[in-house]
Design a protein around this motif. Sequence first.
Motif, PDB file in Angstrom:
ATOM      1  N   ASN A 212      51.033  44.234  49.792  1.00  0.00           N
ATOM      2  CA  ASN A 212      50.296  45.076  50.743  1.00  0.00           C
ATOM      3  C   ASN A 212      49.663  44.278  51.868  1.00  0.00           C
ATOM      4  N   ASN A 213      49.841  42.973  51.810  1.00  0.00           N
ATOM      5  CA  ASN A 213      49.280  42.120  52.856  1.00  0.00           C
ATOM      6  C   ASN A 213      47.767  42.320  52.997  1.00  0.00           C
ATOM      7  N   ILE A 214      47.082  42.274  51.867  1.00  0.00           N
ATOM      8  CA  ILE A 214      45.633  42.478  51.853  1.00  0.00           C
ATOM      9  C   ILE A 214      44.960  41.322  51.117  1.00  0.00           C
ATOM     10  N   SER A 215      43.654  41.177  51.330  1.00  0.00           N
ATOM     11  CA  SER A 215      42.979  40.039  50.709  1.00  0.00           C
ATOM     12  C   SER A 215      41.998  40.449  49.614  1.00  0.00           C
ATOM     13  N   CYS A 216      42.020  41.727  49.245  1.00  0.00           N
ATOM     14  CA  CYS A 216      41.164  42.119  48.113  1.00  0.00           C
ATOM     15  C   CYS A 216      41.701  43.374  47.440  1.00  0.00           C
ATOM     16  N   VAL A 217      41.422  43.479  46.155  1.00  0.00           N
ATOM     17  CA  VAL A 217      41.827  44.655  45.391  1.00  0.00           C
ATOM     18  C   VAL A 217      40.614  45.119  44.576  1.00  0.00           C
ATOM     19  N   PRO A 218      40.124  46.333  44.843  1.00  0.00           N
ATOM     20  CA  PRO A 218      39.012  46.844  44.037  1.00  0.00           C
ATOM     21  C   PRO A 218      39.461  47.053  42.588  1.00  0.00           C
ATOM     22  N   ILE A 219      38.569  46.706  41.669  1.00  0.00           N
ATOM     23  CA  ILE A 219      38.846  46.907  40.245  1.00  0.00           C
ATOM     24  C   ILE A 219      38.058  48.141  39.821  1.00  0.00           C
ATOM     25  N   VAL A 220      38.784  49.163  39.356  1.00  0.00           N
ATOM     26  CA  VAL A 220      38.132  50.449  39.057  1.00  0.00           C
ATOM     27  C   VAL A 220      38.326  50.828  37.585  1.00  0.00           C
ATOM     28  N   ASP A 221      37.501  51.768  37.117  1.00  0.00           N
ATOM     29  CA  ASP A 221      37.697  52.270  35.746  1.00  0.00           C
ATOM     30  C   ASP A 221      38.561  53.536  35.799  1.00  0.00           C
ATOM     31  N   GLY A 222      38.724  54.182  34.659  1.00  0.00           N
ATOM     32  CA  GLY A 222      39.592  55.352  34.569  1.00  0.00           C
ATOM     33  C   GLY A 222      39.158  56.495  35.475  1.00  0.00           C
ATOM     34  N   GLU A 223      37.894  56.486  35.875  1.00  0.00           N
ATOM     35  CA  GLU A 223      37.371  57.553  36.732  1.00  0.00           C
ATOM     36  C   GLU A 223      37.339  57.125  38.197  1.00  0.00           C
ATOM     37  N   ASN A 224      37.973  56.014  38.495  1.00  0.00           N
ATOM     38  CA  ASN A 224      38.003  55.471  39.864  1.00  0.00           C
ATOM     39  C   ASN A 224      36.646  54.941  40.330  1.00  0.00           C
ATOM     40  N   ARG A 225      35.767  54.640  39.373  1.00  0.00           N
ATOM     41  CA  ARG A 225      34.484  54.039  39.748  1.00  0.00           C
ATOM     42  C   ARG A 225      34.659  52.541  39.937  1.00  0.00           C
ATOM     43  N   VAL A 226      34.019  52.021  40.980  1.00  0.00           N
ATOM     44  CA  VAL A 226      34.220  50.615  41.316  1.00  0.00           C
ATOM     45  C   VAL A 226      33.430  49.707  40.368  1.00  0.00           C
ATOM     46  N   LEU A 227      34.153  48.790  39.712  1.00  0.00           N
ATOM     47  CA  LEU A 227      33.501  47.851  38.790  1.00  0.00           C
ATOM     48  C   LEU A 227      33.342  46.474  39.429  1.00  0.00           C
ATOM     49  N   ASN A 228      34.312  46.100  40.256  1.00  0.00           N
ATOM     50  CA  ASN A 228      34.290  44.778  40.875  1.00  0.00           C
ATOM     51  C   ASN A 228      35.389  44.749  41.945  1.00  0.00           C
ATOM     52  N   VAL A 229      35.559  43.603  42.563  1.00  0.00           N
ATOM     53  CA  VAL A 229      36.632  43.455  43.553  1.00  0.00           C
ATOM     54  C   VAL A 229      37.272  42.090  43.335  1.00  0.00           C
ATOM     55  N   PHE A 230      38.575  42.063  43.168  1.00  0.00           N
ATOM     56  CA  PHE A 230      39.269  40.774  43.054  1.00  0.00           C
ATOM     57  C   PHE A 230      39.683  40.338  44.453  1.00  0.00           C
ATOM     58  N   GLU A 231      39.288  39.120  44.813  1.00  0.00           N
ATOM     59  CA  GLU A 231      39.579  38.640  46.163  1.00  0.00           C
ATOM     60  C   GLU A 231      40.609  37.525  46.106  1.00  0.00           C
ATOM     61  N   ALA A 232      41.291  37.316  47.228  1.00  0.00           N
ATOM     62  CA  ALA A 232      42.308  36.257  47.284  1.00  0.00           C
ATOM     63  C   ALA A 232      41.727  34.912  46.836  1.00  0.00           C
ATOM     64  N   VAL A 233      40.473  34.634  47.214  1.00  0.00           N
ATOM     65  CA  VAL A 233      39.884  33.339  46.843  1.00  0.00           C
ATOM     66  C   VAL A 233      39.656  33.214  45.330  1.00  0.00           C
ATOM     67  N   ASP A 234      39.658  34.336  44.616  1.00  0.00           N
ATOM     68  CA  ASP A 234      39.463  34.270  43.166  1.00  0.00           C
ATOM     69  C   ASP A 234      40.635  33.612  42.435  1.00  0.00           C
ATOM     70  N   VAL A 235      41.762  33.409  43.128  1.00  0.00           N
ATOM     71  CA  VAL A 235      42.890  32.736  42.446  1.00  0.00           C
ATOM     72  C   VAL A 235      42.620  31.233  42.322  1.00  0.00           C
ATOM     73  N   ILE A 236      41.732  30.702  43.165  1.00  0.00           N
ATOM     74  CA  ILE A 236      41.526  29.242  43.183  1.00  0.00           C
ATOM     75  C   ILE A 236      41.103  28.707  41.801  1.00  0.00           C
ATOM     76  N   PRO A 237      40.024  29.257  41.199  1.00  0.00           N
ATOM     77  CA  PRO A 237      39.674  28.738  39.870  1.00  0.00           C
ATOM     78  C   PRO A 237      40.761  28.999  38.820  1.00  0.00           C
ATOM     79  N   CYS A 238      41.568  30.044  39.042  1.00  0.00           N
ATOM     80  CA  CYS A 238      42.594  30.377  38.036  1.00  0.00           C
ATOM     81  C   CYS A 238      43.675  29.299  37.925  1.00  0.00           C
ATOM     82  N   ILE A 239      44.005  28.643  39.033  1.00  0.00           N
ATOM     83  CA  ILE A 239      45.124  27.687  38.972  1.00  0.00           C
ATOM     84  C   ILE A 239      44.654  26.245  39.052  1.00  0.00           C
ATOM     85  N   LYS A 240      43.341  26.059  39.010  1.00  0.00           N
ATOM     86  CA  LYS A 240      42.830  24.710  39.269  1.00  0.00           C
ATOM     87  C   LYS A 240      43.325  23.673  38.263  1.00  0.00           C
TER      88      LYS A 240
END
Length: 323
Positions: A212-240
């Motif tokens: 989608n060429n975007i830099s963030c994805v909202p993380i929602v629950d089953g009711e579409n309530r916003v719990l958090n947002v995963f951002e492109a920069v969040d991959v950095i600690p994942c692959i460190k």
Amino acid sequence: LSPLDKEQLQGLNAIRDFLKVRTSYDVLPLSFRLIVLDTELLIKKSLNILIQNSIVSAPLWDSHNARFAGILTSTDFINLIQYYCQFPDEIGKLEQFRLSSLRDIEKAIGAYPIETVSVHPSRPLYEACRRMLKTRARRIPLVDVDSETHKEMVVSVITQYRILKFIAVNNEHNTVLLKKTVRDVGLGSYTNLATARMGSSVLDVVHLMVNNNISCVPIVDGENRVLNVFEAVDVIPCIKAGAYDDLDNSVGEALCKRPDDSPGIYTCGEHDRLDSIFDTIRKSRVHRLIVVDDDNKLKGIISLSDILKYVLLSGVEDTSRWS
Ligand code: ADP
């Protein structure tokens, strides 16, 4: 035009005039540090340097040719992840990649090479903004030429965030004129929103961002309530640690790896006025606003580029000049 529209346009025009008489130099603090990475550096070492210094990007320097060589950003790490997905047998190679390999990685996965735009720090800020919107670069290096050696010199990096902060801090008398609501001006995206769940894998979310060429994805629950947002920069600690297998882990686990000083999520409502959005930018480290209703259900996303675009282009007749 209604009085409200007139006032809005007056505010926008005043901000545009401000951007025309200020330069990128004006945005820089009196004293600042700049971390520049040599393209000979191993990518895995560059990840540690970014994390140790709490930064998410850095300009690159080609010391063989004494030239500025672009900028390392989270997009490069996302490219690396895509490379890993497409060529899983070459995991050993990933360890050996240097920053100079980034362009080859781009080619191997068929990604569009990112334009290495830069601007001269003493050009009007308005120009840097236009350049950003045109190239979709979220950050642009400021490159000057040393008058004695005639060599290029990276002065700093200017980001959408810094520009909007600079506007907000210096234009309180103009931003108060922006009384129309987010909904009135249609600021942000409201349809086909890409979302994920806490249990989605990091890889799934990375693919959503790429497709989608975007830099963030909202993380929602089953009711579409916003719990958090995963951002492109969040991959950095994942692959460190080179643990690419961990990308199968859930978003929930990955978000626990966020540094303690990460800025947090900012939300707003559709009926919030633009002046209040600028108040938030003035006071906080906002990288985007998530639009929610009274139940915290996701309605939309306002990225910094949406705001910058609105400030620069809204009401400007001939937008073709900008594209
Ligand atoms: P920026 O360029 O400021 O980093 P993004 O790349 O996140 O912002 O956003 C680019 C465009 O995509 C913006 O118009 C934004 O409103 C929209 N957008 C951002 N995130 C999403 C999403 N998860 N789903 C749909 N659209 C989005």
